[in-house]
Write a protein that holds these residues in place. Sequence first.
Motif, mmCIF file in Angstrom:
data_model
loop_
_atom_site.group_PDB
_atom_site.id
_atom_site.type_symbol
_atom_site.label_atom_id
_atom_site.label_comp_id
_atom_site.label_asym_id
_atom_site.label_seq_id
_atom_site.Cartn_x
_atom_site.Cartn_y
_atom_site.Cartn_z
ATOM 1 N N ARG A 30 21.666 -54.947 103.922
ATOM 2 C CA ARG A 30 21.536 -55.472 105.289
ATOM 3 C C ARG A 30 22.862 -56.032 105.793
ATOM 4 O O ARG A 30 23.273 -55.767 106.918
ATOM 5 C CB ARG A 30 20.450 -56.556 105.334
ATOM 6 N N GLN A 31 23.530 -56.806 104.940
ATOM 7 C CA GLN A 31 24.765 -57.459 105.361
ATOM 8 C C GLN A 31 25.955 -56.511 105.477
ATOM 9 O O GLN A 31 26.840 -56.734 106.300
ATOM 10 C CB GLN A 31 25.117 -58.592 104.390
ATOM 11 N N HIS A 32 25.981 -55.473 104.636
ATOM 12 C CA HIS A 32 27.204 -54.667 104.564
ATOM 13 C C HIS A 32 27.049 -53.184 104.900
ATOM 14 O O HIS A 32 28.051 -52.515 105.172
ATOM 15 C CB HIS A 32 27.815 -54.790 103.159
ATOM 16 N N PHE A 33 25.829 -52.639 104.838
ATOM 17 C CA PHE A 33 25.678 -51.193 104.968
ATOM 18 C C PHE A 33 24.587 -50.777 105.951
ATOM 19 O O PHE A 33 23.951 -49.738 105.777
ATOM 20 C CB PHE A 33 25.409 -50.565 103.591
ATOM 21 N N GLY A 34 24.334 -51.589 106.956
ATOM 22 C CA GLY A 34 23.361 -51.211 107.981
ATOM 23 C C GLY A 34 21.924 -51.174 107.533
ATOM 24 O O GLY A 34 21.103 -50.464 108.105
ATOM 25 N N GLY A 35 21.589 -51.907 106.474
ATOM 26 C CA GLY A 35 20.202 -52.040 106.037
ATOM 27 C C GLY A 35 19.735 -51.048 104.996
ATOM 28 O O GLY A 35 18.557 -51.066 104.622
ATOM 29 N N THR A 36 20.601 -50.183 104.486
ATOM 30 C CA THR A 36 20.206 -49.215 103.473
ATOM 31 C C THR A 36 21.382 -48.935 102.529
ATOM 32 O O THR A 36 22.541 -49.082 102.918
ATOM 33 C CB THR A 36 19.725 -47.894 104.106
ATOM 34 N N LEU A 37 21.068 -48.515 101.338
ATOM 35 C CA LEU A 37 22.101 -48.066 100.404
ATOM 36 C C LEU A 37 22.216 -46.540 100.416
ATOM 37 O O LEU A 37 22.880 -45.963 99.563
ATOM 38 C CB LEU A 37 21.795 -48.559 98.981
ATOM 39 N N LYS A 38 21.571 -45.894 101.372
ATOM 40 C CA LYS A 38 21.622 -44.435 101.477
ATOM 41 C C LYS A 38 23.080 -43.971 101.565
ATOM 42 O O LYS A 38 23.872 -44.504 102.322
ATOM 43 C CB LYS A 38 20.855 -43.968 102.706
#
Length: 203
Positions: free
Chosen positions: A151-159
């Motif tokens: 959420r904090q660094h990648f727009g809410g996903t680790l995709k």
Amino acid sequence: MKRLIRAPRGSQISCKGWGQEAALRMLMNNLDPEVAEDPDQLIVYGGTGKAARNWECYDAIVRSLRALEDDETLLIQSGKPVGILRTHADAPRVLLANSLLVPKWATWDEFRRLEALGLTMYGQMTAGSWIYIGTQGILQGTYETLAECARQHFGGTLKGRWLLTAGLGGMGGAQPLAVTMNEGVALVVEIDQQRIARRMATG
């Protein structure tokens, strides 16, 4: 020492009350080979996190729990039963403390010295208190930690992200699934073939 420990199941109890029976089953479940990392050494997880100090202490704990009345409390000090107190029916059946040292002597060297003498044990967080429930116990927290990172660094996903980490033991074993649940890909470094095989077998 080779012993197979499995917690009783069902409604038949071997203790004098359900409070005592619950504690007994928790202790035994932590040492079930499906849960414990090295049950023969009383190690539940974390390399040295034990459920009891030694087999003599384990047997004494089991005897104490089976004899404990509904108005008594069993005291456990770092995996060893040290007393039974008359309390009351609403008091805890078991009070335990693990790995406590006076701050001036609270060093790893001193702890290891006392452990070698059989005077304490490393209870980890949930092994010595008999509440470890396997990878599922740490999975939620691992998932939430990674979700917050996403959420904090990648727009809410680790995709589209790779997570490089190490360890597939009792706690680290939650990492691959937690990463997958967050839509990422995990690359986990582990040198213990048994831990790898266990994680593969349990998915």
